[in-house]
Scaffold this motif. Structure first.
Motif, PDB file in Angstrom:
ATOM      1  N   LYS A 263      29.358  41.519  42.260  1.00 28.62           N
ATOM      2  CA  LYS A 263      29.714  42.912  41.983  1.00 28.62           C
ATOM      3  C   LYS A 263      31.099  43.230  42.531  1.00 28.62           C
ATOM      4  O   LYS A 263      31.909  43.920  41.889  1.00 28.62           O
ATOM      5  CB  LYS A 263      28.677  43.862  42.593  1.00 28.62           C
TER       6      LYS A 263
ATOM      7  N   SER B 257      46.598  47.780  32.416  1.00 31.38           N
ATOM      8  CA  SER B 257      46.609  48.707  31.280  1.00 31.38           C
ATOM      9  C   SER B 257      47.598  49.833  31.518  1.00 31.38           C
ATOM     10  O   SER B 257      48.358  50.218  30.615  1.00 31.38           O
ATOM     11  CB  SER B 257      45.219  49.299  31.053  1.00 31.38           C
TER      12      SER B 257
ATOM     13  N   ALA C 197      33.678  41.602  40.323  1.00 30.11           N
ATOM     14  CA  ALA C 197      33.756  42.319  39.050  1.00 30.11           C
ATOM     15  C   ALA C 197      34.528  43.626  39.225  1.00 30.11           C
ATOM     16  O   ALA C 197      35.340  44.005  38.368  1.00 30.11           O
ATOM     17  CB  ALA C 197      32.355  42.591  38.504  1.00 30.11           C
ATOM     18  N   ALA C 198      34.290  44.330  40.317  1.00 35.90           N
ATOM     19  CA  ALA C 198      34.999  45.579  40.589  1.00 35.90           C
ATOM     20  C   ALA C 198      36.496  45.312  40.794  1.00 35.90           C
ATOM     21  O   ALA C 198      37.345  46.061  40.286  1.00 35.90           O
ATOM     22  CB  ALA C 198      34.406  46.283  41.799  1.00 35.90           C
TER      23      ALA C 198
ATOM     24  N   GLY D 113      42.471  45.036  35.862  1.00 42.43           N
ATOM     25  CA  GLY D 113      42.593  45.317  34.438  1.00 42.43           C
ATOM     26  C   GLY D 113      43.114  46.720  34.188  1.00 42.43           C
ATOM     27  O   GLY D 113      43.960  46.939  33.307  1.00 42.43           O
ATOM     28  N   MET D 114      42.629  47.692  34.942  1.00 47.31           N
ATOM     29  CA  MET D 114      43.100  49.076  34.779  1.00 47.31           C
ATOM     30  C   MET D 114      44.565  49.190  35.180  1.00 47.31           C
ATOM     31  O   MET D 114      45.343  49.886  34.521  1.00 47.31           O
ATOM     32  CB  MET D 114      42.234  50.029  35.603  1.00 47.31           C
TER      33      MET D 114
ATOM     34  N   ALA E  49      38.045  44.638  37.433  1.00 47.25           N
ATOM     35  CA  ALA E  49      38.176  45.879  36.668  1.00 47.25           C
ATOM     36  C   ALA E  49      39.387  46.678  37.148  1.00 47.25           C
ATOM     37  O   ALA E  49      40.126  47.250  36.335  1.00 47.25           O
ATOM     38  CB  ALA E  49      36.905  46.715  36.785  1.00 47.25           C
ATOM     39  N   GLN E  50      39.609  46.721  38.463  1.00 50.45           N
ATOM     40  CA  GLN E  50      40.765  47.445  39.003  1.00 50.45           C
ATOM     41  C   GLN E  50      42.071  46.786  38.575  1.00 50.45           C
ATOM     42  O   GLN E  50      43.038  47.465  38.223  1.00 50.45           O
ATOM     43  CB  GLN E  50      40.681  47.523  40.525  1.00 50.45           C
TER      44      GLN E  50
END
Length: 123
Positions: free
Chosen positions: A8, A22, A11-12, A18-19, A15-16
């Motif tokens: 987890k 972006s 994964a977090a 990736g953001m 995700a950070q």
């Protein structure tokens, strides 16, 4: 349970990242769009600068600009000759058509772009 907690957490983190990537790409795209607008502003200013120079100095340009001014003058002469020939051909077509009126709007085939306003003839 440690395996799932570790999973987890990774994964977090992913995700950070990736953001953040972006947001970075969005900012780059926005800046490229702003730059394209500024380049268009420069291009329009260069065109206006050229129009003004040609209007003021086209008949007696400085040596560095004489070749370009001559190209503009020659192109304008050709355009005028072509317009005269078009008018002549239309007049011939009207006399042959006896009573047929031409109501078509100017087109690019006539050498006129309907989307571009006519130039000031003072140049």
């Amino acid at each position: 349970m440690a395996f799932f907690d570790d999973f987890k957490e990774k994964a977090a983190d992913l995700a950070q990242v990736g953001m953040a990537k972006s947001k970075q790409l969005a900012e780059i795209a926005r800046l490229n769009l702003v730059n394209a607008g500024e380049e268009d502003t420069i291009r329009k200013a260069y065109q206006e600068l050229g129009r003004i120079y040609y209007a003021e100095r086209g008949n007696a340009p400085e040596p560095a600009y004489s070749a370009l001014c001559e190209k503009i003058t020659a192109a304008r002469i050709t355009i005028e000759e072509n317009k005269e020939r078009i008018a002549q051909l239309r007049a011939e077509g009207t006399t042959e058509g006896a009573g047929q009126e031409e109501t078509a709007a100017p087109s690019q085939a006539d050498g006129v772009d309907p989307e571009v306003p006519p130039e000031d003839e003072t140049f």
